[in-house]
Design a protein around this motif. Sequence first.
Motif, PDB file in Angstrom:
ATOM      1  N   TRP A  23       0.849  -1.193   0.000  1.00 13.77           N
ATOM      2  CA  TRP A  23       0.000   0.000   0.000  1.00 13.77           C
ATOM      3  C   TRP A  23       0.882   1.241   0.000  1.00 13.77           C
ATOM      4  N   ALA A  24       0.381   2.317  -0.594  1.00 18.04           N
ATOM      5  CA  ALA A  24       1.090   3.590  -0.568  1.00 18.04           C
ATOM      6  C   ALA A  24       0.091   4.718  -0.828  1.00 18.04           C
ATOM      7  N   GLU A  25       0.603   5.934  -0.859  1.00 17.15           N
ATOM      8  CA  GLU A  25      -0.249   7.119  -1.045  1.00 17.15           C
ATOM      9  C   GLU A  25      -0.730   7.287  -2.480  1.00 17.15           C
ATOM     10  N   SER A  26       0.001   6.709  -3.438  1.00 17.48           N
ATOM     11  CA  SER A  26      -0.386   6.852  -4.845  1.00 17.48           C
ATOM     12  C   SER A  26      -0.138   5.526  -5.567  1.00 17.48           C
ATOM     13  N   GLU A  27      -0.715   5.402  -6.753  1.00 13.96           N
ATOM     14  CA  GLU A  27      -0.519   4.185  -7.538  1.00 13.96           C
ATOM     15  C   GLU A  27       0.960   3.986  -7.875  1.00 13.96           C
ATOM     16  N   SER A  28       1.636   5.069  -8.255  1.00 12.30           N
ATOM     17  CA  SER A  28       3.051   4.924  -8.618  1.00 12.30           C
ATOM     18  C   SER A  28       3.913   4.574  -7.409  1.00 12.30           C
ATOM     19  N   ALA A  29       3.586   5.119  -6.241  1.00 14.32           N
ATOM     20  CA  ALA A  29       4.353   4.782  -5.029  1.00 14.32           C
ATOM     21  C   ALA A  29       4.109   3.329  -4.617  1.00 14.32           C
ATOM     22  N   ALA A  30       2.868   2.858  -4.766  1.00 11.98           N
ATOM     23  CA  ALA A  30       2.565   1.453  -4.452  1.00 11.98           C
ATOM     24  C   ALA A  30       3.295   0.535  -5.428  1.00 11.98           C
ATOM     25  N   HIS A  31       3.354   0.925  -6.697  1.00 15.25           N
ATOM     26  CA  HIS A  31       4.082   0.155  -7.705  1.00 15.25           C
ATOM     27  C   HIS A  31       5.568   0.085  -7.351  1.00 15.25           C
ATOM     28  N   ASP A  32       6.151   1.226  -6.977  1.00 18.77           N
ATOM     29  CA  ASP A  32       7.573   1.265  -6.625  1.00 18.77           C
ATOM     30  C   ASP A  32       7.863   0.414  -5.385  1.00 18.77           C
ATOM     31  N   LEU A  33       6.956   0.435  -4.417  1.00 19.28           N
ATOM     32  CA  LEU A  33       7.130  -0.389  -3.219  1.00 19.28           C
ATOM     33  C   LEU A  33       7.067  -1.872  -3.564  1.00 19.28           C
ATOM     34  N   ALA A  34       6.158  -2.247  -4.466  1.00 16.81           N
ATOM     35  CA  ALA A  34       6.073  -3.644  -4.900  1.00 16.81           C
ATOM     36  C   ALA A  34       7.354  -4.051  -5.632  1.00 16.81           C
ATOM     37  N   ALA A  35       7.885  -3.173  -6.474  1.00 11.77           N
ATOM     38  CA  ALA A  35       9.127  -3.472  -7.196  1.00 11.77           C
ATOM     39  C   ALA A  35      10.287  -3.648  -6.219  1.00 11.77           C
ATOM     40  N   LEU A  36      10.372  -2.790  -5.210  1.00  7.40           N
ATOM     41  CA  LEU A  36      11.420  -2.908  -4.190  1.00  7.40           C
ATOM     42  C   LEU A  36      11.258  -4.210  -3.407  1.00  7.40           C
ATOM     43  N   SER A  37      10.032  -4.535  -3.025  1.00  6.85           N
ATOM     44  CA  SER A  37       9.764  -5.771  -2.279  1.00  6.85           C
ATOM     45  C   SER A  37      10.166  -6.998  -3.086  1.00  6.85           C
ATOM     46  N   ARG A  38       9.847  -6.999  -4.369  1.00  2.00           N
ATOM     47  CA  ARG A  38      10.227  -8.119  -5.244  1.00  2.00           C
ATOM     48  C   ARG A  38      11.743  -8.270  -5.294  1.00  2.00           C
ATOM     49  N   ALA A  39      12.450  -7.162  -5.415  1.00  3.11           N
ATOM     50  CA  ALA A  39      13.914  -7.203  -5.478  1.00  3.11           C
ATOM     51  C   ALA A  39      14.504  -7.736  -4.170  1.00  3.11           C
ATOM     52  N   LEU A  40      13.980  -7.268  -3.045  1.00  5.04           N
ATOM     53  CA  LEU A  40      14.491  -7.724  -1.746  1.00  5.04           C
ATOM     54  C   LEU A  40      14.204  -9.211  -1.522  1.00  5.04           C
ATOM     55  N   LEU A  41      13.016  -9.660  -1.899  1.00  5.86           N
ATOM     56  CA  LEU A  41      12.691 -11.079  -1.765  1.00  5.86           C
ATOM     57  C   LEU A  41      13.590 -11.934  -2.651  1.00  5.86           C
ATOM     58  N   GLY A  42      13.916 -11.440  -3.828  1.00  5.50           N
ATOM     59  CA  GLY A  42      14.793 -12.178  -4.728  1.00  5.50           C
ATOM     60  C   GLY A  42      16.206 -12.308  -4.208  1.00  5.50           C
ATOM     61  N   ASP A  43      16.569 -11.462  -3.249  1.00  2.74           N
ATOM     62  CA  ASP A  43      17.916 -11.473  -2.680  1.00  2.74           C
ATOM     63  C   ASP A  43      18.024 -12.350  -1.431  1.00  2.74           C
ATOM     64  N   ILE A  44      16.935 -12.974  -1.018  1.00  5.34           N
ATOM     65  CA  ILE A  44      16.923 -13.764   0.213  1.00  5.34           C
ATOM     66  C   ILE A  44      17.716 -15.070   0.156  1.00  5.34           C
ATOM     67  N   PRO A  45      17.717 -15.809  -0.968  1.00  7.41           N
ATOM     68  CA  PRO A  45      18.384 -17.117  -0.938  1.00  7.41           C
ATOM     69  C   PRO A  45      19.783 -17.075  -0.316  1.00  7.41           C
ATOM     70  N   GLY A  46      20.033 -18.114   0.500  1.00  9.79           N
ATOM     71  CA  GLY A  46      21.270 -18.212   1.270  1.00  9.79           C
ATOM     72  C   GLY A  46      20.922 -18.667   2.673  1.00  9.79           C
ATOM     73  N   VAL A  47      21.850 -18.525   3.587  1.00 14.00           N
ATOM     74  CA  VAL A  47      21.612 -18.912   4.982  1.00 14.00           C
ATOM     75  C   VAL A  47      21.355 -17.651   5.790  1.00 14.00           C
ATOM     76  N   ARG A  48      20.224 -17.617   6.461  1.00 13.36           N
ATOM     77  CA  ARG A  48      19.806 -16.466   7.275  1.00 13.36           C
ATOM     78  C   ARG A  48      19.481 -16.958   8.682  1.00 13.36           C
ATOM     79  N   ASP A  49      20.296 -16.577   9.657  1.00 10.75           N
ATOM     80  CA  ASP A  49      20.065 -16.991  11.052  1.00 10.75           C
ATOM     81  C   ASP A  49      19.865 -18.491  11.181  1.00 10.75           C
ATOM     82  N   GLY A  50      20.661 -19.270  10.474  1.00 17.08           N
ATOM     83  CA  GLY A  50      20.595 -20.720  10.580  1.00 17.08           C
ATOM     84  C   GLY A  50      19.525 -21.372   9.723  1.00 17.08           C
ATOM     85  N   VAL A  51      18.770 -20.584   8.967  1.00 20.14           N
ATOM     86  CA  VAL A  51      17.734 -21.122   8.086  1.00 20.14           C
ATOM     87  C   VAL A  51      18.229 -20.981   6.647  1.00 20.14           C
TER      88      VAL A  51
END
Length: 88
Positions: A23-51
């Motif tokens: 969610w965001a204040e505007s459609e473009s801000a919500a789109h940008d937040l979704a794009a950032l979230s997708r990028a961060l999720l794509g960077d997760i693979p690996g070992v994180r706190d033993g998982v």
Amino acid sequence: MQRIGGTRQTVVSDRPRLDIHCWAESESAAHDLAALSRALLGDIPGVRDGVTVYRVSEVGGPMWLPDDQTSAPRFAFAVEIHMRGRAL
């Protein structure tokens, strides 16, 4: 973020399916937040706190989904994360 399904692969391996809503204040801000979230999720693979996270797969691409109760701008997408837990 909410788990909407997925399967247990083995006794120590899980593959949750998650719905991500941005969610965001505007459609473009919500789109940008979704794009950032997708990028961060794509960077997760690996070992994180033993998982170990083997991979993150997008199973539902971003879609425009204004909040049905507030009409707030929102984008949503779904991912599946294949991970291995650790002994309790």
